[in-house]
Design a protein around this motif. Structure first.
Motif, mmCIF file in Angstrom:
data_model
loop_
_atom_site.group_PDB
_atom_site.id
_atom_site.type_symbol
_atom_site.label_atom_id
_atom_site.label_comp_id
_atom_site.label_asym_id
_atom_site.label_seq_id
_atom_site.Cartn_x
_atom_site.Cartn_y
_atom_site.Cartn_z
ATOM 1 N N GLU A 47 44.666 40.300 9.200
ATOM 2 C CA GLU A 47 43.892 41.350 8.544
ATOM 3 C C GLU A 47 43.003 40.726 7.470
ATOM 4 O OE1 GLU A 47 45.863 44.813 7.166
ATOM 5 O OE2 GLU A 47 46.950 45.161 9.037
ATOM 6 N N THR A 48 41.815 41.244 7.333
ATOM 7 C CA THR A 48 40.865 40.689 6.372
ATOM 8 C C THR A 48 40.133 41.828 5.674
ATOM 9 O OG1 THR A 48 39.068 39.070 6.106
ATOM 10 C CG2 THR A 48 38.984 40.486 8.059
ATOM 11 N N SER A 49 39.255 41.485 4.728
ATOM 12 C CA SER A 49 38.586 42.508 3.924
ATOM 13 C C SER A 49 37.094 42.561 4.242
ATOM 14 C CB SER A 49 38.775 42.230 2.434
ATOM 15 O OG SER A 49 38.120 41.029 2.067
ATOM 16 N N GLU A 50 36.509 43.717 4.046
ATOM 17 C CA GLU A 50 35.074 43.878 4.269
ATOM 18 C C GLU A 50 34.256 43.097 3.244
ATOM 19 O OE1 GLU A 50 34.836 48.091 4.151
ATOM 20 O OE2 GLU A 50 35.352 48.339 6.276
ATOM 21 N N SER A 51 34.835 42.808 2.080
ATOM 22 C CA SER A 51 34.116 42.014 1.084
ATOM 23 C C SER A 51 33.888 40.585 1.571
ATOM 24 C CB SER A 51 34.886 41.995 -0.241
ATOM 25 O OG SER A 51 36.174 41.417 -0.071
ATOM 26 N N LYS A 52 34.748 40.097 2.461
ATOM 27 C CA LYS A 52 34.569 38.763 3.039
ATOM 28 C C LYS A 52 33.464 38.764 4.076
ATOM 29 C CE LYS A 52 37.181 35.065 5.320
ATOM 30 N NZ LYS A 52 38.512 34.654 5.859
ATOM 31 N N TYR A 53 33.291 39.905 4.752
ATOM 32 C CA TYR A 53 32.258 40.062 5.769
ATOM 33 C C TYR A 53 31.430 41.308 5.447
ATOM 34 C CZ TYR A 53 35.401 36.845 8.173
ATOM 35 O OH TYR A 53 36.191 35.760 8.486
ATOM 36 N N PRO A 54 30.579 41.248 4.434
ATOM 37 C CA PRO A 54 29.851 42.456 3.989
ATOM 38 C C PRO A 54 28.853 42.993 4.995
ATOM 39 C CG PRO A 54 29.016 40.491 2.886
ATOM 40 C CD PRO A 54 30.248 40.059 3.627
ATOM 41 N N TRP A 55 28.584 42.236 6.053
ATOM 42 C CA TRP A 55 27.631 42.654 7.083
ATOM 43 C C TRP A 55 28.304 43.402 8.233
ATOM 44 C CZ3 TRP A 55 29.837 40.233 11.100
ATOM 45 C CH2 TRP A 55 30.498 39.024 10.839
ATOM 46 N N ILE A 56 29.641 43.478 8.214
ATOM 47 C CA ILE A 56 30.364 44.138 9.301
ATOM 48 C C ILE A 56 30.285 45.654 9.145
ATOM 49 C CG2 ILE A 56 32.668 44.373 8.285
ATOM 50 C CD1 ILE A 56 32.012 42.822 11.747
ATOM 51 N N ALA A 57 30.374 46.374 10.268
ATOM 52 C CA ALA A 57 30.230 47.832 10.210
ATOM 53 C C ALA A 57 31.012 48.492 11.321
ATOM 54 C CB ALA A 57 28.756 48.223 10.300
ATOM 55 N N ARG A 58 31.251 49.784 11.131
ATOM 56 C CA ARG A 58 31.907 50.605 12.138
ATOM 57 C C ARG A 58 30.911 51.621 12.689
ATOM 58 N NH1 ARG A 58 37.004 53.338 9.530
ATOM 59 N NH2 ARG A 58 36.910 54.387 11.568
ATOM 60 N N VAL A 59 30.967 51.851 13.998
ATOM 61 C CA VAL A 59 30.153 52.883 14.630
ATOM 62 C C VAL A 59 31.038 54.112 14.822
ATOM 63 C CG1 VAL A 59 28.751 53.508 16.616
ATOM 64 C CG2 VAL A 59 28.776 51.128 15.810
ATOM 65 N N ILE A 60 30.623 55.243 14.245
ATOM 66 C CA ILE A 60 31.412 56.474 14.287
ATOM 67 C C ILE A 60 30.585 57.571 14.932
ATOM 68 C CG2 ILE A 60 32.557 58.225 12.877
ATOM 69 C CD1 ILE A 60 33.074 55.987 10.822
ATOM 70 N N HIS A 61 31.197 58.295 15.855
ATOM 71 C CA HIS A 61 30.477 59.348 16.571
ATOM 72 C C HIS A 61 30.732 60.705 15.911
ATOM 73 C CE1 HIS A 61 29.127 61.261 20.564
ATOM 74 N NE2 HIS A 61 28.086 60.693 19.993
ATOM 75 N N SER A 62 30.345 60.816 14.660
ATOM 76 C CA SER A 62 30.468 62.066 13.912
ATOM 77 C C SER A 62 29.619 61.953 12.656
ATOM 78 C CB SER A 62 31.923 62.328 13.523
ATOM 79 O OG SER A 62 32.017 63.428 12.640
ATOM 80 N N ARG A 63 28.958 63.031 12.290
ATOM 81 C CA ARG A 63 28.169 63.063 11.053
ATOM 82 C C ARG A 63 28.954 63.691 9.895
ATOM 83 N NH1 ARG A 63 22.420 62.430 11.910
ATOM 84 N NH2 ARG A 63 22.306 60.663 13.351
ATOM 85 N N SER A 64 30.233 64.045 10.146
ATOM 86 C CA SER A 64 31.003 64.725 9.094
ATOM 87 C C SER A 64 32.402 64.165 8.914
ATOM 88 C CB SER A 64 31.105 66.223 9.426
ATOM 89 O OG SER A 64 31.768 66.415 10.671
ATOM 90 N N SER A 65 32.776 63.110 9.661
ATOM 91 C CA SER A 65 34.139 62.607 9.601
ATOM 92 C C SER A 65 34.155 61.089 9.762
ATOM 93 C CB SER A 65 34.974 63.262 10.707
ATOM 94 O OG SER A 65 36.264 62.713 10.752
ATOM 95 N N TYR A 66 35.326 60.499 9.500
ATOM 96 C CA TYR A 66 35.521 59.063 9.710
ATOM 97 C C TYR A 66 35.916 58.747 11.157
ATOM 98 C CZ TYR A 66 35.400 58.101 4.675
ATOM 99 O OH TYR A 66 35.013 57.950 3.361
ATOM 100 N N VAL A 67 36.147 59.754 11.951
ATOM 101 C CA VAL A 67 36.549 59.584 13.342
ATOM 102 C C VAL A 67 35.660 60.440 14.238
ATOM 103 C CG1 VAL A 67 38.946 59.022 12.784
ATOM 104 C CG2 VAL A 67 38.297 61.419 13.094
ATOM 105 N N PRO A 68 35.516 60.085 15.518
ATOM 106 C CA PRO A 68 36.177 58.947 16.172
ATOM 107 C C PRO A 68 35.417 57.637 15.975
ATOM 108 C CG PRO A 68 34.934 60.191 17.776
ATOM 109 C CD PRO A 68 34.816 60.953 16.490
ATOM 110 N N HIS A 69 36.181 56.602 15.712
ATOM 111 C CA HIS A 69 35.641 55.241 15.677
ATOM 112 C C HIS A 69 35.307 54.820 17.105
ATOM 113 C CE1 HIS A 69 35.587 50.851 14.734
ATOM 114 N NE2 HIS A 69 36.142 50.766 15.928
#
Length: 307
Positions: A47-69
């Motif tokens: 497991e690692t942190s986003e601060s180590k890879y600040p360019w990484i991102a998640r694609v989420i199919h919702s404009r109002s929630s954190y899911v679905p990833h």
């Protein structure tokens, strides 16, 4: 090698050959099994942190929630992200957003491959986002170590892989949890040191390399020789759609994870696309034109005309 290992490897090759025969008999609809989709899980990764890879991102199919990833993405330029093309084929732009540096960015447009490959094994997709919410865009620069000179990946085999240290980074679940089909599944950012080879998929997924079906760039946690000896390194795995394969020596994005073959007995290699094809650069220019456009009249076919 013990008889137990021999039987396991034989059964795996039978499984692959059965799959290929099944494909040849059943036609185009089933041929997608040839280069299978990734299931977004990891085994013994760190497991690692986003601060180590600040360019990484998640694609989420919702404009109002954190899911679905949906998949992992990487920012390679201001407001431009890359991921596996098969991730965005079934998404709707007006539902999609990127979670990047703890902020949400609405998708403005998708750029799908202008020249797609067989079952998307070598396809990279672009997501252009609305950029008004940010002044700083941490990015990772694409690999520029070699140009493609042929379609058989001979140019890739000639790379100085010994001088490059590879790591795969992406949002994944633990193995078996990925079987639970609920939108609230937990994806954590993790990383894994891997070995890259043009021959590892050919040797592991076919009969010791006699068939050249999978002679494409792949990564795995161990070499083929270590796999035959049942080295504990081979029990590690990281395969997520859109996973970022980086060279930690140059800090460049070498490839995007795009496919694998599912097999429950042990972990197998993952195929990836290198960010250096003519199609990639053509589509990248298209993404930049969309990002830079100031037009106010958005009609059907508008963005396509920019490219």
């Amino acid at each position: 090698m013990s008889i137990c290992v021999t039987v396991e490897m034989f059964m795996f090759h039978v499984y692959i050959l059965f799959t290929l025969v099944f494909i040849s008999v059943c036609g185009n609809k089933t041929i997608l099994q040839y280069f299978g989709s990734l299931d977004d899980y990891q085994v013994n990764a760190t497991e690692t942190s986003e601060s180590k890879y600040p360019w990484i991102a998640r694609v989420i199919h919702s404009r109002s929630s954190y899911v679905p990833h949906m998949c992992t993405a990487a920012c390679i330029d201001e407001a431009i992200f890359v991921t596996a093309a098969r991730c965005i084929y079934n998404l709707k732009v007006n539902y999609t957003r990127i979670l990047y540096n703890s902020k949400f960015y609405d998708a403005l447009a998708f750029v799908v491959p202008s020249v797609p490959t067989k079952q998307s094994y070598d396809d990279i997709g672009f997501i252009v986002v609305r950029s008004k919410n940010s002044k700083k865009w941490p990015v990772i620069k694409p690999f520029n170590g070699a140009n493609r000179t042929d379609k058989a990946f001979d140019w890739f085999k000639k790379l100085e892989h010994a001088s490059m240290k590879y790591k795969i980074v992406g949002y994944a679940m633990r193995k078996w949890l990925h079987r639970i089909s609920v939108p609230e599944r937990q994806y954590d950012l993790s990383e894994l040191d891997v070995i890259v080879s043009l021959d590892i998929c050919t040797k592991l997924l076919t009969n010791n390399g006699k068939d050249k079906i999978f002679r494409v760039p792949c990564y795995h946690s161990c070499t083929f020789q270590e796999f035959k000896k049942k080295n504990s390194k081979c029990q590690k795995y990281h395969g997520v759609e859109g996973g970022a394969l980086i060279d930690t020596t140059s800090n460049k994005l070498v490839g995007i994870a795009t496919w694998t073959i599912s097999y429950s007995k042990y972990e197998v290699p993952v195929g990836f696309s290198v960010l250096n094809s003519k199609n990639f650069f053509d589509d990248f220019r298209c993404a930049k034109r969309i990002r830079n456009d100031n037009g106010l009249l958005i009609v059907k076919g508008y963005y396509q005309s920019l490219c």
